[in-house]
Motif scaffolding. Structure first.
Motif, PDB file in Angstrom:
ATOM      1  N   VAL A 117     -61.270 -82.047 -26.142  1.00  0.00           N
ATOM      2  CA  VAL A 117     -62.185 -81.129 -26.812  1.00  0.00           C
ATOM      3  C   VAL A 117     -62.550 -79.962 -25.919  1.00  0.00           C
ATOM      4  CG1 VAL A 117     -64.497 -80.897 -27.800  1.00  0.00           C
ATOM      5  CG2 VAL A 117     -63.129 -82.910 -28.320  1.00  0.00           C
ATOM      6  N   PHE A 118     -62.930 -80.239 -24.678  1.00  0.00           N
ATOM      7  CA  PHE A 118     -63.354 -79.152 -23.803  1.00  0.00           C
ATOM      8  C   PHE A 118     -62.173 -78.291 -23.360  1.00  0.00           C
ATOM      9  CE2 PHE A 118     -66.870 -82.187 -23.413  1.00  0.00           C
ATOM     10  CZ  PHE A 118     -67.876 -81.361 -23.879  1.00  0.00           C
ATOM     11  N   GLY A 119     -60.992 -78.849 -23.309  1.00  0.00           N
ATOM     12  CA  GLY A 119     -59.801 -78.068 -23.005  1.00  0.00           C
ATOM     13  C   GLY A 119     -59.496 -77.054 -24.090  1.00  0.00           C
ATOM     14  N   THR A 120     -59.925 -77.356 -25.293  1.00  0.00           N
ATOM     15  CA  THR A 120     -59.735 -76.447 -26.424  1.00  0.00           C
ATOM     16  C   THR A 120     -60.423 -75.116 -26.169  1.00  0.00           C
ATOM     17  OG1 THR A 120     -59.595 -78.297 -27.943  1.00  0.00           O
ATOM     18  CG2 THR A 120     -60.135 -76.159 -28.905  1.00  0.00           C
ATOM     19  N   PHE A 121     -61.600 -75.163 -25.557  1.00  0.00           N
ATOM     20  CA  PHE A 121     -62.351 -73.924 -25.311  1.00  0.00           C
ATOM     21  C   PHE A 121     -61.612 -72.996 -24.344  1.00  0.00           C
ATOM     22  CE2 PHE A 121     -65.607 -76.695 -26.995  1.00  0.00           C
ATOM     23  CZ  PHE A 121     -66.240 -75.855 -27.893  1.00  0.00           C
ATOM     24  N   ALA A 122     -60.830 -73.555 -23.438  1.00  0.00           N
ATOM     25  CA  ALA A 122     -60.063 -72.740 -22.496  1.00  0.00           C
ATOM     26  C   ALA A 122     -58.922 -72.001 -23.192  1.00  0.00           C
ATOM     27  CB  ALA A 122     -59.517 -73.615 -21.375  1.00  0.00           C
ATOM     28  N   GLN A 123     -58.534 -72.460 -24.380  1.00  0.00           N
ATOM     29  CA  GLN A 123     -57.420 -71.851 -25.119  1.00  0.00           C
ATOM     30  C   GLN A 123     -57.879 -70.764 -26.098  1.00  0.00           C
ATOM     31  OE1 GLN A 123     -55.504 -75.094 -27.094  1.00  0.00           O
ATOM     32  NE2 GLN A 123     -55.065 -76.186 -25.205  1.00  0.00           N
ATOM     33  N   ILE A 124     -59.164 -70.574 -26.208  1.00  0.00           N
ATOM     34  CA  ILE A 124     -59.691 -69.597 -27.162  1.00  0.00           C
ATOM     35  C   ILE A 124     -59.448 -68.177 -26.652  1.00  0.00           C
ATOM     36  CG2 ILE A 124     -61.816 -68.692 -28.203  1.00  0.00           C
ATOM     37  CD1 ILE A 124     -62.853 -71.584 -28.216  1.00  0.00           C
ATOM     38  N   SER A 125     -59.000 -67.318 -27.547  1.00  0.00           N
ATOM     39  CA  SER A 125     -58.748 -65.922 -27.214  1.00  0.00           C
ATOM     40  C   SER A 125     -60.066 -65.167 -27.051  1.00  0.00           C
ATOM     41  CB  SER A 125     -57.914 -65.258 -28.310  1.00  0.00           C
ATOM     42  OG  SER A 125     -57.949 -63.857 -28.184  1.00  0.00           O
ATOM     43  N   VAL A 126     -60.297 -64.664 -25.843  1.00  0.00           N
ATOM     44  CA  VAL A 126     -61.494 -63.859 -25.597  1.00  0.00           C
ATOM     45  C   VAL A 126     -61.457 -62.604 -26.461  1.00  0.00           C
ATOM     46  CG1 VAL A 126     -62.753 -62.534 -23.848  1.00  0.00           C
ATOM     47  CG2 VAL A 126     -61.787 -64.770 -23.268  1.00  0.00           C
TER      48      VAL A 126
ATOM     49  N   VAL B  72     -71.814 -67.742 -30.845  1.00  0.00           N
ATOM     50  CA  VAL B  72     -71.701 -69.207 -30.768  1.00  0.00           C
ATOM     51  C   VAL B  72     -70.914 -69.733 -31.968  1.00  0.00           C
ATOM     52  CG1 VAL B  72     -73.002 -71.379 -30.837  1.00  0.00           C
ATOM     53  CG2 VAL B  72     -73.783 -69.497 -29.368  1.00  0.00           C
ATOM     54  N   MET B  73     -71.204 -69.225 -33.169  1.00  0.00           N
ATOM     55  CA  MET B  73     -70.473 -69.656 -34.364  1.00  0.00           C
ATOM     56  C   MET B  73     -69.001 -69.259 -34.299  1.00  0.00           C
ATOM     57  SD  MET B  73     -73.170 -69.215 -37.522  1.00  0.00           S
ATOM     58  CE  MET B  73     -73.525 -67.489 -37.239  1.00  0.00           C
ATOM     59  N   ILE B  74     -68.721 -68.083 -33.758  1.00  0.00           N
ATOM     60  CA  ILE B  74     -67.334 -67.616 -33.649  1.00  0.00           C
ATOM     61  C   ILE B  74     -66.553 -68.490 -32.668  1.00  0.00           C
ATOM     62  CG2 ILE B  74     -65.908 -65.702 -32.802  1.00  0.00           C
ATOM     63  CD1 ILE B  74     -68.124 -63.842 -34.060  1.00  0.00           C
ATOM     64  N   VAL B  75     -67.142 -68.788 -31.540  1.00  0.00           N
ATOM     65  CA  VAL B  75     -66.481 -69.663 -30.565  1.00  0.00           C
ATOM     66  C   VAL B  75     -66.256 -71.046 -31.180  1.00  0.00           C
ATOM     67  CG1 VAL B  75     -66.779 -70.844 -28.348  1.00  0.00           C
ATOM     68  CG2 VAL B  75     -67.265 -68.395 -28.533  1.00  0.00           C
TER      69      VAL B  75
END
Length: 139
Positions: free
Chosen positions: A2-11, A65-68
């Motif tokens: 789950v937390f690794g997913t956040f590292a894959q999010i396009s800034v 926060v909702m977008i992330v």
């Protein structure tokens, strides 16, 4: 996982969707529906409140926060097409945002909960659809 997913999010996707939400919110609530919004709140006879830093930045931060969160969900469930992204945007818009808007409005401080939800519905639906589309296209 789950937390690794956040590292894959396009800034870039988050920034673009956040910029859209900020501008669209300003136009929507500042120019398109301020009178209807005041009616929904039972404040139509009162002077319009002056925006302050909280009323400007608070929704922006909450929107980020909702977008992330939307971006993380898209990664976790493996969205692979724009149609899937838009479908998710519709599900989030109706299933979470509109439902939560109505839940918040059903209390004695909101004289017209259904009207309030209908005034906010276009903003939430368009924002959710655009957010999901932008996040998909800029992943």
């Amino acid at each position: 996982m789950v937390f690794g997913t956040f590292a894959q999010i396009s800034v870039w996707g988050v920034l673009a969707a956040s910029a859209f939400g900020f501008v669209f919110g300003g136009v929507f609530y500042g120019a398109l529906v301020p009178r209807y919004y005041a009616i929904a709140l039972g404040r139509e006879t009162m002077p319009a409140a002056k925006p302050d830093i909280l009323t400007i930045l608070g929704p922006f931060v909450c929107n980020v926060v909702m977008i992330v969160t939307t971006a993380a969900i898209m990664r976790m469930i493996g969205i692979v097409s724009l149609a899937d992204a838009l479908s998710l945007g519709l599900v989030i818009g109706v299933g979470y945002l509109l439902a939560m808007c109505m839940t918040i409005a059903i209390n004695p401080n909101f004289p017209r909960p259904f009207y309030y939800t209908m005034v906010n519905a276009p903003y939430f639906l368009v924002s959710s659809l655009v957010t999901s589309g932008v996040l998909f296209l800029l992943q």
